[in-house]
Structures are given as C-alpha cells and as structure tokens.
Design a protein around this motif. Structure first.
Motif, mmCIF file in Angstrom:
data_model
loop_
_atom_site.group_PDB
_atom_site.id
_atom_site.type_symbol
_atom_site.label_atom_id
_atom_site.label_comp_id
_atom_site.label_asym_id
_atom_site.label_seq_id
_atom_site.Cartn_x
_atom_site.Cartn_y
_atom_site.Cartn_z
ATOM 1 N N GLN A 72 1.481 3.106 -10.246
ATOM 2 C CA GLN A 72 2.411 4.092 -9.709
ATOM 3 C C GLN A 72 3.316 3.395 -8.707
ATOM 4 O OE1 GLN A 72 0.372 7.247 -7.653
ATOM 5 N NE2 GLN A 72 2.243 8.081 -6.792
ATOM 6 N N ILE A 73 4.634 3.519 -8.874
ATOM 7 C CA ILE A 73 5.585 2.953 -7.925
ATOM 8 C C ILE A 73 5.692 3.903 -6.742
ATOM 9 C CG2 ILE A 73 7.983 2.305 -7.532
ATOM 10 C CD1 ILE A 73 8.075 1.444 -10.472
ATOM 11 N N CYS A 74 5.520 3.363 -5.544
ATOM 12 C CA CYS A 74 5.500 4.176 -4.334
ATOM 13 C C CYS A 74 6.537 3.660 -3.340
ATOM 14 C CB CYS A 74 4.119 4.109 -3.678
ATOM 15 S SG CYS A 74 2.784 4.644 -4.752
ATOM 16 N N PRO A 75 7.608 4.418 -3.126
ATOM 17 C CA PRO A 75 8.623 4.007 -2.153
ATOM 18 C C PRO A 75 8.036 3.724 -0.767
ATOM 19 C CG PRO A 75 9.384 5.906 -3.395
ATOM 20 C CD PRO A 75 7.941 5.691 -3.775
ATOM 21 N N GLU A 76 6.925 4.379 -0.438
ATOM 22 C CA GLU A 76 6.279 4.172 0.861
ATOM 23 C C GLU A 76 5.736 2.754 1.034
ATOM 24 O OE1 GLU A 76 5.072 8.359 -0.654
ATOM 25 O OE2 GLU A 76 5.300 6.339 -1.472
#
Length: 154
Positions: A72-76
């Motif tokens: 999962q790509i997470c901007p955080e």
C-alpha cells in the motif's frame, strides 16, 4: 507485534533536474532490493501488511517482493515523515499484525531509536532492514531487536 523497517535501496543522487520523489534505484540498488526481497520471502508471514512511501525508489525497492506481498502506498511515509506518523500508520503497538514499512532516513532510524530506547540517533543503511518485535514478559512490554539484515551481505 512485529515491525520491520526497510530503508529504500541505493538510489541515484539528488540533482537539479530530478525531483526527489522521482529518483530511481541504481543498478546496485536493484541488486540490493532483489537480495533483500528474496530473504524476506522466506521469513515474512504471508499476511504481512506492507506500507510503502510514494517515492519511486521505495516502490522500486519493494517491487521484487512480488504479488504475494501487495503493498500500500502511503503519502504519510514520504521523506520528512514524523515518527508519530509512522506509529499511527502502523498502529504500533496495538496491532497484532506484522507490518513492513519501506521508507526513508532519518525517520526510520528515529523510530528505531525511540522504540529501542537508544540515546543516540540510529542511522539505517540504504537497503538494510531492522526487524523489531514487541513482546510481553513478566507483565511488562519489551521491544526486542529480532534481526538486522544488510542487503549487501545476503
């Protein structure tokens, strides 16, 4: 809970024409990512949650893990993330899952420093992985350094 901190593999240097988030892996970085992915495939539980920074170099680092470990790509998790962001995102220590975070320094090292109660900052080498485990012993919680792996030594 197990928390794995995987710093992205070696990437091309920052320059005036390339945005930091678009820096790709070098040939050496690709080799590091493949070696660590092969090791992880033999040791990770199949239900591991894999969280990845949106930076190209982190996505290329995790790619060799293959489809059995969808990420999962997470901007955080972008460069400059805070330790609090990582704790919230991983749900540490309240989740029983194994979580693999593919991210950046200094945030990964600061998180390891905090969880292990270290006095000094903790630099994590490019392509390296730190596996932390939370356990309860004698009615007290402990964080144990389960293993540290260097991609160049696998």
């Amino acid at each position: 809970m197990d928390l794995l901190l995987w710093r992205h593999a070696q990437a091309v240097d920052v320059n005036d024409t390339l945005d930091d988030l678009q820096r790709p892996l070098t040939k050496e970085g690709e080799k590091q990512a493949k070696a660590m992915s092969a090791w992880l495939k033999h040791h990770l539980p199949r239900d591991t949650r894999v969280l990845c920074s949106p930076a190209l170099r982190t996505r290329q680092t995790v790619l060799p893990l293959g489809k059995e470990f969808a990420y999962q790509i997470c901007p955080e998790l972008a460069p400059g993330a805070s330790v609090e962001d990582l704790l919230r995102l991983t749900r540490w220590p309240h989740d029983d899952a194994t979580v693999l975070v593919v991210g950046h320094q200094p945030t990964l090292g600061l998180l390891a420093q905090r969880l292990l109660g270290m006095q000094q900052p903790c630099p994590i080498k490019k392509g390296a992985l730190w596996w932390l485990r939370r356990r309860v012993r004698n009615d007290g919680a402990q964080v144990v350094l389960h293993t540290v792996q260097n991609a160049n030594m696998l």
